[in-house]
Design a protein around this motif. Structure first.
Motif, PDB file in Angstrom:
ATOM      1  N   UNK A  32       0.790  -1.404   0.068  1.00  0.00           N
ATOM      2  CA  UNK A  32       0.197  -0.124   0.018  1.00  0.00           C
ATOM      3  C   UNK A  32       0.792   1.348   0.133  1.00  0.00           C
ATOM      4  N   UNK A  33       0.692   2.356  -0.805  1.00  0.00           N
ATOM      5  CA  UNK A  33       1.023   3.691  -0.905  1.00  0.00           C
ATOM      6  C   UNK A  33       0.359   4.168   0.190  1.00  0.00           C
ATOM      7  N   UNK A  34       1.080   5.238   0.810  1.00  0.00           N
ATOM      8  CA  UNK A  34       0.280   6.156   1.944  1.00  0.00           C
ATOM      9  C   UNK A  34       0.834   7.450   1.804  1.00  0.00           C
ATOM     10  N   UNK A  35      -0.187   8.093   2.572  1.00  0.00           N
ATOM     11  CA  UNK A  35      -0.066   9.690   2.603  1.00  0.00           C
ATOM     12  C   UNK A  35      -0.476  10.129   4.067  1.00  0.00           C
ATOM     13  N   UNK A  49       2.120  14.960   2.724  1.00  0.00           N
ATOM     14  CA  UNK A  49       3.308  14.078   2.156  1.00  0.00           C
ATOM     15  C   UNK A  49       2.631  12.737   1.672  1.00  0.00           C
ATOM     16  N   UNK A  50       3.440  12.144   0.852  1.00  0.00           N
ATOM     17  CA  UNK A  50       3.164  10.783   0.220  1.00  0.00           C
ATOM     18  C   UNK A  50       4.506   9.988   0.157  1.00  0.00           C
ATOM     19  N   UNK A  51       4.233   8.622   0.299  1.00  0.00           N
ATOM     20  CA  UNK A  51       5.329   7.737   0.220  1.00  0.00           C
ATOM     21  C   UNK A  51       4.897   6.435  -0.524  1.00  0.00           C
ATOM     22  N   UNK A  52       5.638   5.992  -1.640  1.00  0.00           N
ATOM     23  CA  UNK A  52       5.201   4.892  -2.584  1.00  0.00           C
ATOM     24  C   UNK A  52       5.509   3.698  -1.717  1.00  0.00           C
ATOM     25  N   UNK A  95      -3.650   9.766   8.435  1.00  0.00           N
ATOM     26  CA  UNK A  95      -2.944   8.843   7.486  1.00  0.00           C
ATOM     27  C   UNK A  95      -3.830   8.212   6.456  1.00  0.00           C
ATOM     28  N   UNK A  96      -3.435   8.060   5.252  1.00  0.00           N
ATOM     29  CA  UNK A  96      -4.406   7.147   4.518  1.00  0.00           C
ATOM     30  C   UNK A  96      -3.507   6.191   3.651  1.00  0.00           C
ATOM     31  N   UNK A  97      -3.998   5.224   3.352  1.00  0.00           N
ATOM     32  CA  UNK A  97      -3.377   4.115   2.519  1.00  0.00           C
ATOM     33  C   UNK A  97      -4.216   3.776   1.360  1.00  0.00           C
ATOM     34  N   UNK A  98      -3.733   3.063   0.272  1.00  0.00           N
ATOM     35  CA  UNK A  98      -4.557   2.558  -0.875  1.00  0.00           C
ATOM     36  C   UNK A  98      -3.362   1.953  -1.630  1.00  0.00           C
ATOM     37  N   UNK A  99      -4.093   1.003  -2.332  1.00  0.00           N
ATOM     38  CA  UNK A  99      -3.069   0.310  -3.407  1.00  0.00           C
ATOM     39  C   UNK A  99      -2.697   1.088  -4.608  1.00  0.00           C
ATOM     40  N   UNK A 100      -3.443   2.211  -4.932  1.00  0.00           N
ATOM     41  CA  UNK A 100      -3.497   3.212  -6.048  1.00  0.00           C
ATOM     42  C   UNK A 100      -2.916   4.459  -5.362  1.00  0.00           C
ATOM     43  N   UNK A 101      -1.770   5.092  -5.946  1.00  0.00           N
ATOM     44  CA  UNK A 101      -1.231   6.257  -5.377  1.00  0.00           C
ATOM     45  C   UNK A 101      -2.332   7.248  -5.886  1.00  0.00           C
ATOM     46  N   UNK A 102      -2.973   7.007  -7.034  1.00  0.00           N
ATOM     47  CA  UNK A 102      -3.994   8.111  -7.770  1.00  0.00           C
ATOM     48  C   UNK A 102      -5.241   8.175  -6.546  1.00  0.00           C
TER      49      UNK A 102
END
Length: 122
Positions: A32-35, A49-52, A95-102
Motif C-alpha cells: 500500500x502506498x500511503x500519505x 506528504x506521500x510515500x510509495x 494517514x491514508x493508505x491505498x493500493x493506488x497512488x492516484x
C-alpha cells in the motif's frame, strides 16, 4: 477489518518536533502506498506528504525541509517526522493508505485513520 491508527500528536511549542505514527492492520501494508493529510479548523483537508511502496516521497511546499515521511513495512507502520513546527501546522493529521497512488492523493476513497491533533502554540 482494515484499521489505521494514528498516534503521536500533542501540544508543542513553535520550533519543536513531533513524530506521528500510523499503525496499519488488516492489510498487507507493504503493498500500500500511503500519505498524510491535515485539516485545520475551517479549512479543507490538505495533502501533506506521500510515500510509495518503493519509498519515493513527495511533500507539499509548505513542509519541505521540515517534515519527513517514512515507513517500516516490518512493523506495518508509517511515520511523519515533523521538525521546526510552526503555529500554521496546527491541524488534525490523518494517514491514508491505498493500493493506488492516484487514490492516495485523492481526498476520496482509500483507508483513513481517525486522526491525531497537533497543536503548535507557545
Amino acid at each position: 477489518q482494515v484499521q489505521l491508527v494514528e498516534s503521536g500528536g500533542g501540544l508543542v511549542q513553535p520550533g519543536g518536533s513531533l513524530r506521528l505514527s500510523c499503525a496499519a492492520s488488516g492489510i498487507s501494508f507493504r503493498l500500500y502506498h500511503m500519505g498524510w493529510y491535515r485539516q485545520a479548523p475551517g479549512k479543507q483537508r490538505e495533502l501533506v506528504a506521500t510515500i510509495t511502496i518503493g519509498g519515493n516521497t513527495n511533500y507539499v511546499d509548505s513542509v519541505k525541509g521540515r517534515f519527513t515521511i517514512s515507513r517500516d513495512n516490518a512493523k506495518n507502520t508509517g511515520y511523519l517526522q515533523m521538525n521546526s513546527l510552526k503555529p500554521e501546522d496546527t491541524a488534525v493529521y490523518y494517514c491514508k493508505a491505498d493500493l493506488s497512488m492516484n487514490s492516495v492523493v485523492s481526498p476520496q476513497g482509500g483507508y483513513w485513520g481517525q486522526g491525531t491533533q497537533v497543536t503548535v502554540s507557545s
